[in-house]
Design an enzyme around this catalytic site. Structure first.
Site, PDB file in Angstrom:
ATOM      1  N   THR A 138     -10.159 111.770  56.371  1.00 31.99           N
ATOM      2  CA  THR A 138      -9.344 111.518  55.183  1.00 31.99           C
ATOM      3  C   THR A 138      -9.878 110.338  54.489  1.00 31.99           C
ATOM      4  OG1 THR A 138      -7.373 112.119  56.231  1.00 31.99           O
ATOM      5  CG2 THR A 138      -7.147 110.830  54.272  1.00 31.99           C
ATOM      6  N   ASN A 186       2.531 104.287  60.851  1.00 32.09           N
ATOM      7  CA  ASN A 186       2.802 105.633  60.346  1.00 32.09           C
ATOM      8  C   ASN A 186       4.270 106.040  60.410  1.00 32.09           C
ATOM      9  OD1 ASN A 186       0.213 106.721  59.403  1.00 32.09           O
ATOM     10  ND2 ASN A 186      -0.405 106.048  61.443  1.00 32.09           N
ATOM     11  N   THR A 230      -6.372 101.721  50.919  1.00 27.32           N
ATOM     12  CA  THR A 230      -4.925 101.924  51.113  1.00 27.32           C
ATOM     13  C   THR A 230      -4.510 101.116  52.346  1.00 27.32           C
ATOM     14  OG1 THR A 230      -5.354 103.962  52.337  1.00 27.32           O
ATOM     15  CG2 THR A 230      -4.809 104.181  50.001  1.00 27.32           C
ATOM     16  N   SER A 243       2.534 108.197  53.482  1.00 28.77           N
ATOM     17  CA  SER A 243       1.213 108.545  52.965  1.00 28.77           C
ATOM     18  C   SER A 243       1.094 110.043  52.809  1.00 28.77           C
ATOM     19  CB  SER A 243       0.128 108.043  53.898  1.00 28.77           C
ATOM     20  OG  SER A 243       0.164 108.749  55.104  1.00 28.77           O
ATOM     21  N   LYS A 245     -13.188 104.671  51.582  1.00 37.22           N
ATOM     22  CA  LYS A 245     -11.879 104.216  52.061  1.00 37.22           C
ATOM     23  C   LYS A 245     -11.393 105.207  53.092  1.00 37.22           C
ATOM     24  CE  LYS A 245      -8.224 105.446  51.510  1.00 37.22           C
ATOM     25  NZ  LYS A 245      -7.293 106.450  52.154  1.00 37.22           N
TER      26      LYS A 245
END
Lengths: 389, 389
Positions: free
Chosen positions: A182, A384, A149, A389, A171
């Site tokens: 995560t 961010n 991602t 996300s 990932k």
């Protein structure tokens, strides 16, 4: 190589139109061609766990999987029954291609929370990926690209045991949390092992790797680590060696996640020594690694030990007893805090290298623990603020 | 007005050459002229508490203080016995001017951790400030300016009780933590109250104000809240009214800290309703307010409820029981998450105003709690990469 390094595995990574980035590979499949179909899984402890986590937890519960389908471009988290149905249908589509039951296929998803996947694209992607399945190095590489991602590069590992092989991909670069980062990770091996051993080794390996990194203190809804064993080498793995090898694989992948932490300019090793227990050392290290102020200082190449001890000082005495007047802090080998007071000049510390080592000695015992984290940069905030996300 | 609003108090704020900013007012004094000299204090729970905290905790233990000396430009934290001696000498210098014992004077410091103060400058500053002491509005204003560090404006409050007055000042905008923000606060009143009542009211007032803000999750070594009561109004305060008024004063000052959080562009009210207890509600609200990912999203005007629930989901069920499928999330009045699934479109949410309200309903009980926080901006990182604190 990644997931196709061990014998008995095929993989593919294809663009399926799930990601908002046109043409990006966003769907990966990995199949276990046997003779064994042993599998183990470790998942997020987040109470809002995503639909694919709910599905895969059930699928791997019996210790067996034939395949895994992973998509980027959408997390399928907080999507209710409709989301669960999407995970089930994705598994079923792959299963029907392989002539197995849906419950023999795990799924994992990563991306924006709170939106359903474009299911037609996913199902067409499964179809397409099935046609591309190969045991080649390229196929493994395609899969490792398809799960990315905000990652800036694919993250893979290959290791050799005594007569068997292990490979993996992961990932993850944001929403990397104190307890299991995560991330989505698939590790394959051609060793002969039991389901029980696979689960036990995986639990132990993640406990000393993915559980000890913290990019931003944010725990995901979608964390998934899967281990698939084909037994294709015909070699029965020694349990201790296998756990050690798997721990090395997980540690390498975890370290790569920190190395690619969103916007980061430094990888930070926070080691707490002289604690009464490993648990106490890790609690202190997590408190230090979680400090935004310290992480900003490191981004500015500032060996600000005041922000180390002020974070350390938040850990209750009942958890980690020590005398503040005995504590030392070394940053990149320079003892900047000695006995709770200023030590050598902070101007002696060089912070230009990407890796920064902070070593705290509590002088209260003999246990130690290490947490890896990133610094906090302007780019982290940019990524961010702009990326959903 | 701030600390000179109530009768019986004089104040001053002068440049003493402690701060690295030439000419900045960096030393404040507040004296209680009586007839009473009642005082109460609440301090950081950080185990690396600074020398002035150690000094002042002892000084206020008997419930009485004649004066307070506050400096910015240096925290005098992690400075060992030499630092403690500096605090003691500062108190003694002020005490000798007033003709009282050193133990009747509290000191508070804020600035860089791990360096001794330039003591000669501090002592000359005390001398200078003593000569400037006045009961005027300007004197109170000078004091509120002298305690500022990265604050962009002074933070003060004045309130009227039944026949008595209350005023206060606070500094703080970074290192603002879950338990007592990083700040120095002095509140004065001319009410007649006992030391016991003062301490009890202050503990209660800070518990519902400064304990419920979180700019960056970083707990300071220097947090200090002092209440001084002169009794000059001659009016005996009703305990309940007094606690209520003091809570309002603390809440106002706490809210001003969030409003001036380092680099922030939004003030965020995180309210959790429908919890089984206030403690459960606050734990959930703190988990949400502490999410860097959410704070970045808010900086980008993105009502990213996925980052709300993923943070909420990290609170153990034993602490806050609820069913994820029952949870609702409203952002600025729009129910973006309904029953753990997407609700109304996030495009309906407007985020242009500075204040953002996130309301989570757990549907598990009837208790609620609110935590105030800031967003996480590029400017926060700039400030804390460049500024040594």
């Amino acid at each position: 190589m990644s997931v196709t390094y061990a014998q008995g595995f095929a993989a593919a990574g294809v663009p399926a139109g799930i990601s908002s980035i046109a043409g990006k590979k966003d769907l990966a499949v990995v199949t276990n061609q046997g003779p064994l179909d042993v599998a183990a899984g470790v998942f997020t402890s987040n109470r809002f766990c995503a639909a694919p986590v709910q599905w895969s937890r059930g699928a791997v519960a019996d210790g067996h999987l034939k395949a895994v389908v992973v998509n980027s471009g959408g997390a399928n988290a907080c999507t209710g029954q409709a989301g669960y149905d999407q995970s089930a249908r994705t598994a079923a589509a792959m299963a029907s291609k392989l002539g197995v039951d849906a419950e023999q296929v795990a799924v994992a998803s990563t991306g924006l929370i709170g939106e359903l996947l474009p299911l037609d694209n996913v199902l067409q992607g499964v179809d397409h990926a099935f046609g591309q399945l190969a045991e080649s190095e390229e196929a493994g590489s395609d899969a490792s690209h398809a799960i990315m991602t905000t990652d800036t590069n694919p993250k893979t590992v290959t290791l050799d045991g005594s007569g068997y092989h292990m490979g993996g991909m992961v990932k993850g670069s944001g929403m990397i949390a104190p307890q299991l980062a995560t991330m989505i990770c698939v590790i394959t091996t051609d060793a002969v092992i039991s389901s029980e051993q696979a689960q036990q080794s995986l639990r132990e390996a993640t406990g000393t790797s993915f559980d000890r990194i913290d990019v931003d203190g944010c725990m995901s809804t979608n964390d998934t680590v899967l281990l698939l064993a084909s037994g294709a080498s015909g070699v029965e793995a020694d349990a201790k060696e296998f756990t050690s090898l798997l721990s090395q694989a997980c540690a390498s992948l975890a370290r790569q996640i920190v190395g690619d932490g969103e916007g980061s300019s430094h990888d930070v090793n926070v080691t707490v020594e002289g604690a009464i227990s490993e648990e106490a050392a890790l609690t202190c290290a997590r408190a230090i690694a979680g400090s935004n102020l310290l992480k900003c200082a490191i981004a500015g190449n500032d060996p600000n030990w005041g922000r180390v001890v002020s974070s350390l000082g938040t850990v209750p005495e009942s958890v980690a007893p020590y005398d503040p007047n005995e504590v030392t802090v070394d940053i990149n080998g320079v003892r900047v805090c000695d006995g709770g007071k200023p030590g050598e000049s902070r101007s002696l510390v060089t912070m230009e290298e990407r890796e920064v080592t902070i070593t705290v000695n509590l002088h209260a015992g003999s246990a130690q623990g290490t947490i890896w984290t990133d610094d906090l940069t302007v780019d982290y905030v940019h990524i961010n603020s702009d990326y959903e996300s």
